[in-house]
Structures are given as C-alpha cells and as structure tokens.
Write an enzyme that holds these catalytic residues in place. Sequence first.
Site, PDB file in Angstrom:
ATOM      1  N   CYS A   2      86.624 -57.099  -1.529  1.00 57.88           N
ATOM      2  CA  CYS A   2      86.087 -57.964  -2.752  1.00 57.88           C
ATOM      3  C   CYS A   2      85.988 -57.336  -4.108  1.00 57.88           C
ATOM      4  O   CYS A   2      85.557 -56.116  -4.253  1.00 57.88           O
ATOM      5  CB  CYS A   2      84.848 -58.653  -2.303  1.00 57.88           C
ATOM      6  N   ALA A  51      87.629 -62.420   2.801  1.00 59.65           N
ATOM      7  CA  ALA A  51      86.442 -63.215   3.330  1.00 59.65           C
ATOM      8  C   ALA A  51      86.119 -62.485   4.658  1.00 59.65           C
ATOM      9  O   ALA A  51      87.073 -62.306   5.533  1.00 59.65           O
ATOM     10  CB  ALA A  51      87.086 -64.542   3.905  1.00 59.65           C
TER      11      ALA A  51
END
Length: 255
Positions: A2, A51
């Site tokens: 991320c 995710a």
Amino acid sequence: MCGIWAIFGSDDDVSRQCSSCLKIAHRGPDAFRIENVNHFKNCCLAFHRLAIVDDIYGMQPMRVHALPHLWMIYNGEIYNCKLVQKQFDFDYETNCDGEAILHLYNHGGAEFAAQHLDGVFAFVLLDTSERKVYLGRDTYGVRPAFRMVEDGFLAVCSEAKGLLGLAHTSTDHEVDIQPFPPGHVETYSLDKKGKAKFQEIKRFHKIGDMPKYETLAPALVDDVTTNIRNLLNAAVKKRLMANRRIGCLLSGEFS
Ligand SMILES: NC(=O)C[C@H](N)C(=O)O
C-alpha cells in the site's frame, strides 16, 4: 504494501500536484484513489491499495459515518483491531483493520491511538473539526513514511520519490525530505488558509518498553524451546487476520 501520499497547505494547483502520487503506484495493485477535501482545498490525500483486509469497504482515504470529520490514509496491518473493538466497545462500520485507528483516535487522541495498536503502520489522519493533521509510525518503522515541511506546506509519502518536485520555493536538492521517526506521533495544525503549522512530536513507544496494548504473547514457562515455539506460533497466528488466501512471512536477506 500500500502507498500513502498527502499534501497540506499547498500554494500550487493541487489538481496538478496530485499526479506525483502516481510515482508510488507500484505499491498498490488493487485500487487507487485521490481525494481533495471539501473546505480544505489546498490539501489532498491519495492511496494505492494492496487489499489485505475487507477488500470491499476498506478503501481509503478511510471515513466512517459516525466520525464524518475524520479522514485517514494508512499503510499497515492492525493485528488487534477486533480486540480493541471489544475492549472499548467500538461500533465498527467496516471489517477493515485500520478502522481501529479512527475509533481509538476519537476515544483518546493520536498518541493514545498509536500506543494501543498492535501492528505495523504509517498513518496520516486529518481531523477537519479540530483542523489538525496527525502522522504516526510503528515502533520498529516496519512501514515506511517520509515527510517534507516547507513554510506551511506539509507533504507525506510512503517513498521519498513521491515528494520530489513538490516544494514551492526550494529545488529538489535543497529540500529537506526526512524519514518519519519510528515510534512517534506528530501533530500539525491547519490555519484558516489551510497552512500547516508544526505543533509537537511525541515518542509514543520505544523498543524495550512494555506496550500499552494487551499482548497476546503466551505466558513463559521454564523451557526455552517451548517458549520459542509458543511465541513464534502466537506471532504467526496474530498475522493471519488477512482475507488473502496465501501469505508469505519472510525474514531474511537477498543479495
Ligand atoms: N494493506 C494495507 O496497508 C491497508 C489495509 N490493511 C488493507 O487491507 O487494505
């Protein structure tokens, strides 16, 4: 991974500057979002997502209906998200681990939140009602964060390269891009024009001190081998809160 990217107090065209967040696009293969906050026109938050937990409702900048004044981006895994929910009776809206940060902040402030997170993280939290920005990073600095402060302009990114070319007055050679110190929480206030003013930096935890959160470490026994096995098992178990089917836990070195 991320990737997080944020700017506050910009004097430039934010819609042009925000393309810099694409320099860290490789950090999040699943989705990305760039958001400019209503009434805070010279700030912008961007997120590239890998995710891991709650792929449907865990997108960022994270906001929840109960706390509409809070905007947050973070890179991390919060292993004790369910535990703090029970402990403080939080009403979660998503199943995403990072929602814990919003509720803990609302409960006791940014330092309190960071102290109660069992996990790895780097976050930027904007409180629009207090006009404050908080940055935080885990004790060991597992998750990266860099920041640059230049006369009311604050920029934060998972990688230093996402901050190049953003400075208003200095060149990239002069600009002071610093790694955010692990185990710290930093506070900035935003004035009426949205300019960021440094308020304070606090060390919320250091290696060697007992953490404030409840550890899930099993009680030690007299046998060292058993202790190592128990601690390793517990450490692996708490990391299995991901929705991903396959994971790789790796410690080592490649040359
Ligand atoms: N991966 C991250 O860094 C954020 C969050 N744990 C997620 O699953 O989306």
